[in-house]
Design a protein around this motif. Structure first.
Motif, PDB file in Angstrom:
ATOM      1  N   ARG A  58       0.839  -1.208   0.000  1.00 58.35           N
ATOM      2  CA  ARG A  58       0.000   0.000   0.000  1.00 58.35           C
ATOM      3  C   ARG A  58       0.875   1.259   0.000  1.00 58.35           C
ATOM      4  O   ARG A  58       0.637   2.206  -0.761  1.00 58.35           O
ATOM      5  CB  ARG A  58      -0.907  -0.021   1.222  1.00 58.35           C
ATOM      6  CG  ARG A  58      -1.924   1.099   1.237  1.00 58.35           C
ATOM      7  CD  ARG A  58      -3.075   0.809   2.208  1.00 58.35           C
ATOM      8  NE  ARG A  58      -2.618   0.241   3.443  1.00 58.35           N
ATOM      9  CZ  ARG A  58      -2.982  -0.957   3.934  1.00 58.35           C
ATOM     10  NH1 ARG A  58      -3.858  -1.696   3.284  1.00 58.35           N
ATOM     11  NH2 ARG A  58      -2.494  -1.389   5.066  1.00 58.35           N
TER      12      ARG A  58
ATOM     13  N   LEU C  42      -2.736   6.764  20.897  1.00 58.04           N
ATOM     14  CA  LEU C  42      -3.158   6.490  19.511  1.00 58.04           C
ATOM     15  C   LEU C  42      -2.246   5.458  18.860  1.00 58.04           C
ATOM     16  O   LEU C  42      -2.696   4.564  18.146  1.00 58.04           O
ATOM     17  CB  LEU C  42      -3.165   7.777  18.691  1.00 58.04           C
ATOM     18  CG  LEU C  42      -4.254   8.797  19.073  1.00 58.04           C
ATOM     19  CD1 LEU C  42      -3.983  10.145  18.385  1.00 58.04           C
ATOM     20  CD2 LEU C  42      -5.629   8.271  18.668  1.00 58.04           C
ATOM     21  N   PRO C  49      -8.075   1.697  15.488  1.00 55.39           N
ATOM     22  CA  PRO C  49      -6.965   0.871  14.997  1.00 55.39           C
ATOM     23  C   PRO C  49      -5.714   1.713  14.738  1.00 55.39           C
ATOM     24  O   PRO C  49      -5.805   2.751  14.100  1.00 55.39           O
ATOM     25  CB  PRO C  49      -7.503   0.303  13.682  1.00 55.39           C
ATOM     26  CG  PRO C  49      -8.669   1.138  13.310  1.00 55.39           C
ATOM     27  CD  PRO C  49      -9.212   1.736  14.566  1.00 55.39           C
ATOM     28  N   GLY C  51      -3.325   0.502  13.048  1.00 52.55           N
ATOM     29  CA  GLY C  51      -3.139   0.144  11.655  1.00 52.55           C
ATOM     30  C   GLY C  51      -1.711   0.320  11.191  1.00 52.55           C
ATOM     31  O   GLY C  51      -0.751  -0.151  11.826  1.00 52.55           O
ATOM     32  N   ASP C  52      -1.559   1.037  10.066  1.00 54.26           N
ATOM     33  CA  ASP C  52      -0.268   1.163   9.403  1.00 54.26           C
ATOM     34  C   ASP C  52       0.682   2.143  10.071  1.00 54.26           C
ATOM     35  O   ASP C  52       1.788   2.344   9.553  1.00 54.26           O
ATOM     36  CB  ASP C  52      -0.498   1.669   7.970  1.00 54.26           C
ATOM     37  CG  ASP C  52      -1.028   0.598   7.038  1.00 54.26           C
ATOM     38  OD1 ASP C  52      -0.908  -0.591   7.370  1.00 54.26           O
ATOM     39  OD2 ASP C  52      -1.506   0.960   5.953  1.00 54.26           O
TER      40      ASP C  52
ATOM     41  N   ASP D   1      -9.459  13.641  18.548  1.00 53.68           N
ATOM     42  CA  ASP D   1      -8.074  13.488  18.089  1.00 53.68           C
ATOM     43  C   ASP D   1      -7.839  12.106  17.510  1.00 53.68           C
ATOM     44  O   ASP D   1      -8.135  11.088  18.143  1.00 53.68           O
ATOM     45  CB  ASP D   1      -7.102  13.697  19.261  1.00 53.68           C
ATOM     46  CG  ASP D   1      -6.859  15.173  19.510  1.00 53.68           C
ATOM     47  OD1 ASP D   1      -7.492  16.007  18.836  1.00 53.68           O
ATOM     48  OD2 ASP D   1      -6.039  15.482  20.382  1.00 53.68           O
ATOM     49  N   ARG D   2      -7.287  12.102  16.313  1.00 53.73           N
ATOM     50  CA  ARG D   2      -6.939  10.844  15.687  1.00 53.73           C
ATOM     51  C   ARG D   2      -5.769  11.057  14.735  1.00 53.73           C
ATOM     52  O   ARG D   2      -5.405  12.191  14.431  1.00 53.73           O
ATOM     53  CB  ARG D   2      -8.141  10.254  14.957  1.00 53.73           C
ATOM     54  CG  ARG D   2      -8.926  11.272  14.106  1.00 53.73           C
ATOM     55  CD  ARG D   2     -10.147  10.615  13.511  1.00 53.73           C
ATOM     56  NE  ARG D   2      -9.706   9.525  12.670  1.00 53.73           N
ATOM     57  CZ  ARG D   2      -9.265   9.692  11.429  1.00 53.73           C
ATOM     58  NH1 ARG D   2      -9.199  10.880  10.891  1.00 53.73           N
ATOM     59  NH2 ARG D   2      -8.879   8.660  10.716  1.00 53.73           N
ATOM     60  N   LEU D   3      -5.196   9.951  14.272  1.00 54.51           N
ATOM     61  CA  LEU D   3      -4.087  10.050  13.333  1.00 54.51           C
ATOM     62  C   LEU D   3      -4.674  10.287  11.946  1.00 54.51           C
ATOM     63  O   LEU D   3      -5.276   9.391  11.351  1.00 54.51           O
ATOM     64  CB  LEU D   3      -3.259   8.776  13.368  1.00 54.51           C
ATOM     65  CG  LEU D   3      -2.598   8.471  14.731  1.00 54.51           C
ATOM     66  CD1 LEU D   3      -1.842   7.151  14.667  1.00 54.51           C
ATOM     67  CD2 LEU D   3      -1.649   9.590  15.131  1.00 54.51           C
ATOM     68  N   THR D   4      -4.478  11.478  11.424  1.00 57.18           N
ATOM     69  CA  THR D   4      -5.123  11.850  10.159  1.00 57.18           C
ATOM     70  C   THR D   4      -4.632  11.022   8.968  1.00 57.18           C
ATOM     71  O   THR D   4      -5.329  10.920   7.963  1.00 57.18           O
ATOM     72  CB  THR D   4      -4.844  13.334   9.847  1.00 57.18           C
ATOM     73  OG1 THR D   4      -3.438  13.558   9.994  1.00 57.18           O
ATOM     74  CG2 THR D   4      -5.610  14.238  10.782  1.00 57.18           C
ATOM     75  N   HIS D   5      -3.437  10.471   9.078  1.00 57.51           N
ATOM     76  CA  HIS D   5      -2.861   9.763   7.929  1.00 57.51           C
ATOM     77  C   HIS D   5      -3.352   8.314   7.843  1.00 57.51           C
ATOM     78  O   HIS D   5      -2.950   7.570   6.956  1.00 57.51           O
ATOM     79  CB  HIS D   5      -1.336   9.770   7.995  1.00 57.51           C
ATOM     80  CG  HIS D   5      -0.744  11.124   7.799  1.00 57.51           C
ATOM     81  ND1 HIS D   5      -1.398  12.284   8.113  1.00 57.51           N
ATOM     82  CD2 HIS D   5       0.472  11.514   7.299  1.00 57.51           C
ATOM     83  CE1 HIS D   5      -0.619  13.325   7.837  1.00 57.51           C
ATOM     84  NE2 HIS D   5       0.496  12.884   7.344  1.00 57.51           N
ATOM     85  N   ILE D   6      -4.168   7.897   8.790  1.00 55.81           N
ATOM     86  CA  ILE D   6      -4.671   6.528   8.862  1.00 55.81           C
ATOM     87  C   ILE D   6      -6.189   6.602   8.765  1.00 55.81           C
ATOM     88  O   ILE D   6      -6.809   7.364   9.518  1.00 55.81           O
ATOM     89  CB  ILE D   6      -4.282   5.909  10.236  1.00 55.81           C
ATOM     90  CG1 ILE D   6      -2.770   5.945  10.458  1.00 55.81           C
ATOM     91  CG2 ILE D   6      -4.836   4.504  10.385  1.00 55.81           C
ATOM     92  CD1 ILE D   6      -1.987   5.048   9.559  1.00 55.81           C
ATOM     93  N   ASP D   7      -6.800   5.830   7.872  1.00 53.46           N
ATOM     94  CA  ASP D   7      -8.261   5.904   7.775  1.00 53.46           C
ATOM     95  C   ASP D   7      -8.921   5.055   8.873  1.00 53.46           C
ATOM     96  O   ASP D   7      -8.242   4.479   9.725  1.00 53.46           O
ATOM     97  CB  ASP D   7      -8.747   5.520   6.372  1.00 53.46           C
ATOM     98  CG  ASP D   7      -8.584   4.049   6.061  1.00 53.46           C
ATOM     99  OD1 ASP D   7      -8.384   3.231   6.979  1.00 53.46           O
ATOM    100  OD2 ASP D   7      -8.654   3.703   4.872  1.00 53.46           O
ATOM    101  N   SER D   8     -10.246   4.969   8.829  1.00 54.37           N
ATOM    102  CA  SER D   8     -10.960   4.338   9.942  1.00 54.37           C
ATOM    103  C   SER D   8     -10.676   2.842  10.063  1.00 54.37           C
ATOM    104  O   SER D   8     -10.916   2.243  11.103  1.00 54.37           O
ATOM    105  CB  SER D   8     -12.468   4.569   9.782  1.00 54.37           C
ATOM    106  OG  SER D   8     -12.880   4.026   8.539  1.00 54.37           O
ATOM    107  N   GLY D  10      -7.570   1.704   9.550  1.00 58.13           N
ATOM    108  CA  GLY D  10      -6.158   1.572   9.889  1.00 58.13           C
ATOM    109  C   GLY D  10      -5.219   1.678   8.703  1.00 58.13           C
ATOM    110  O   GLY D  10      -4.005   1.566   8.857  1.00 58.13           O
ATOM    111  N   ASP D  11      -5.776   1.896   7.497  1.00 59.16           N
ATOM    112  CA  ASP D  11      -4.926   1.969   6.303  1.00 59.16           C
ATOM    113  C   ASP D  11      -4.328   3.364   6.128  1.00 59.16           C
ATOM    114  O   ASP D  11      -5.023   4.372   6.257  1.00 59.16           O
ATOM    115  CB  ASP D  11      -5.758   1.654   5.050  1.00 59.16           C
ATOM    116  CG  ASP D  11      -6.098   0.181   4.946  1.00 59.16           C
ATOM    117  OD1 ASP D  11      -5.683  -0.603   5.819  1.00 59.16           O
ATOM    118  OD2 ASP D  11      -6.778  -0.181   3.977  1.00 59.16           O
ATOM    119  N   ALA D  12      -3.048   3.396   5.773  1.00 58.04           N
ATOM    120  CA  ALA D  12      -2.384   4.660   5.482  1.00 58.04           C
ATOM    121  C   ALA D  12      -2.904   5.226   4.167  1.00 58.04           C
ATOM    122  O   ALA D  12      -3.267   4.485   3.259  1.00 58.04           O
ATOM    123  CB  ALA D  12      -0.877   4.440   5.382  1.00 58.04           C
ATOM    124  N   VAL D  15      -3.582  12.212   2.677  1.00 55.90           N
ATOM    125  CA  VAL D  15      -4.797  12.977   2.973  1.00 55.90           C
ATOM    126  C   VAL D  15      -5.185  13.855   1.784  1.00 55.90           C
ATOM    127  O   VAL D  15      -4.326  14.468   1.153  1.00 55.90           O
ATOM    128  CB  VAL D  15      -4.574  13.851   4.223  1.00 55.90           C
ATOM    129  CG1 VAL D  15      -5.775  14.738   4.497  1.00 55.90           C
ATOM    130  CG2 VAL D  15      -4.290  12.961   5.426  1.00 55.90           C
TER     131      VAL D  15
END
Lengths: 156, 156, 156, 156, 156, 156
Positions: A58, C42, C49, C51-52, D1-8, D10-12, D15
């Motif tokens: 990916r 996080l 998740p 995740g990556d 707050d969440r990691l913006t570069h990871i979707d729901s 967990g995939d990178a 953005v």
């Protein structure tokens, strides 16, 4: 109909898009990596952690999209504004889909295709010790939208 | 059987080949770009000079082979010692074949596959204004030889 | 003692290693990214998740090692033969360690340091929307071995 | 707050910033390379010309800023419109500061951090034969301005 | 006599050097950038610090040598083992000389020429606001040695 | 008059163009590769197919234009919107001309010069086995237009 990247004397050139307007565009491409049942098992994490296997592909696909103008000689450097690469393990292999967005003067079909191809090559690299016969196939644009030439989709 | 590029905890790594001997190796890969009859005509130079059309793809393929470690995350940088990319226009599209040679510690299957994929993407770029439905298909290793893991060919 | 990369007139140059023997070498480097407690949560996948997140940094580090001669002007291009990048989430941030191996004419300290730095920058990129104050710190060689100049380790 | 570069899931992903306006933005980052007193002497030119030593690092930093999207997987390619890298030899090492400007759709914090990190790695490369224990530390954003998310500075 | 990079049907290829022995080789190339008297003054530091002006070109030349296989399509990737780029301000411009060394299967003439060309382009970039008419001229190999094809020098 | 790429203390920097307007610009550069009469014959296809010989150089020039910011340290990354590279075999060598267009904040003289230089280096690479004395000469801007600094042409 003619090959736009070749001038009237047959010489290759990067087509002049200076006068085209900046507009939001996107393209979606897909492809498929055929692998053996044993590899499907490994990619599904049966018996051992699959871990980074699909993550590597990916991320390679996302980075590959950015390298399109380095790889395809007549592509314009382009301001990519979003990339998404999805991989799905199916019974006969790995399905790959990439969506690329831009706000620029040309479309991003080549960027989406390159993302798919590089992700697919990376899947093959991951599995080739187990399945040297893996095949990357059906790398194709599914749809594009935005820009002056109008929207297009494979389905019509 | 396991995924060699993933360690026992699932983490990706570049496999350690320090102790492997330098030896002459080669790999051959093929692929095919399906295009419309109109594009086949144009690539055959009917009605206007085909000029650089196939040359661009051939050169892109050769340069693509050199970029393999930039594209495929876990590939080793490798001393490529020869690349040949052949393109043949057939009735339903363009057949691509690449042969890559090295004298190094790992094989060059990925380099041959990358040469084919990049040449194929470049063909699509050349023809996409005429045929947006072009497809890069059947990118696969045909044979490899040299190195410790033994020779392999698709035919068996 | 003098700066080997600068000649007697002060001019930078890539040091001549033509006559040095090819030998197995390796280097290990570490670093740390300080992040807020919220980011630690996080990255540990609490509530959503992870995740990556760490995979992206690990792969960036591996690819970064290969880019060292493109980044550090006087570094030799080098035949990297193995890379491992490990990331560990701790209470105050992410610990990074990279091991790089080669069979070549120069050491791979810079490759190991670059792997750590690029992995660290990637961690910051992943978390900067949540914690703009993240810091990459203590990027340093821990140990190197092989080659004519002898082994070295930070511990002595 | 969440990691913006990871979707729901967990995939990178990169953005999507297509809809963000182009605006003038800038970021400033700093870092420090700790070196031995002997190296400080050499970098100050005591006893022999320091020559290009700091120039190499400054230029590497500027070029490094341009390579950010090649290094950090989820960074957008960006139209950098100005880069300044300053190095100052202090009693315990080399202080590095980089300012990067753009008129684009995303900020340039990563470009400023990358400039500092690459300049710092280059300083270590220059001095490592004399001081193998050199450390790159405190690579951090100091301030950023422009864009929709508002200005930020470390001082608050 | 024939063009070695073109096969009997006219197709470009990367020549196969797999069977050639690794041996120490070097090449020296030169070039000249013609600039106005005003620029010569500025490069000599009359009235203001010349500072990094020539350093930038020297470092660009060294880095350029490493990029040769990315630029010249049929060049082999090569293990450069030493690069020196010298710039001398003369009354009518800047004289550039580059020496590149390797222990590999092919010569390094192209690497030495690329170092000179990139250093020369960089000089033009530095001075073009003052002298838009600057010219890079006489980029040529002076001598090469090592390898099976024997030594050669321009003088004979 | 001063060197714009060097600040008042002599430090190199990438000049800040953030506030300059985006506008259509173009530049044209030329150069010449002097080769032996034997090479001229080969490039004209006398006795054997010239095939890809000039195509390789043309494509290398187009791709070289895109690599300008990677090669010339203080050049801005720029949105190239068109490139044309023409090669003409004359009695004493190969004449090269490149035209580059953009819609961006800085001019494209360096991109046009780089296209010519890389095409010229590629010609030398193609012919060096037959004529090791080939020379790339007179690489120069012929004209530029667009942007705030006004049009310029060599002829005046």
């Amino acid at each position: 109909d003619r090959l736009t990247h070749i001038d009237s004397t047959g010489d290759a050139r990067m087509v002049d898009v200076t006068a085209k307007p900046v507009s939001a565009r996107q393209a979606r491409a897909t492809g498929f990596v055929e692998v053996s049942p044993k590899v499907v098992e490994l990619l599904r994490g049966e018996g051992m952690p699959k871990g980074d296997a699909l993550s590597v592909a990916r991320i390679a696909g996302i980075m590959g999209a950015k390298k399109t103008p380095d790889l395809v000689p007549l592509c314009h450097p382009i301001a990519i504004s979003g990339v998404k690469v999805a991989l799905e393990v199916e019974d006969s292999g790995v399905a790959i889909a990439a969506t690329v967005k831009t706000a620029d003067r040309t479309g991003v079909e080549m960027e989406a295709l390159t993302a798919v191809a590089v992700a697919g090559l990376t899947v093959i690299d991951m599995v080739k010790a187990v399945d040297p016969a893996a095949v990357l196939t059906r790398v194709q644009v599914e749809a594009k939208s935005g820009g002056v030439s109008g929207d297009w989709s494979r389905e019509g």
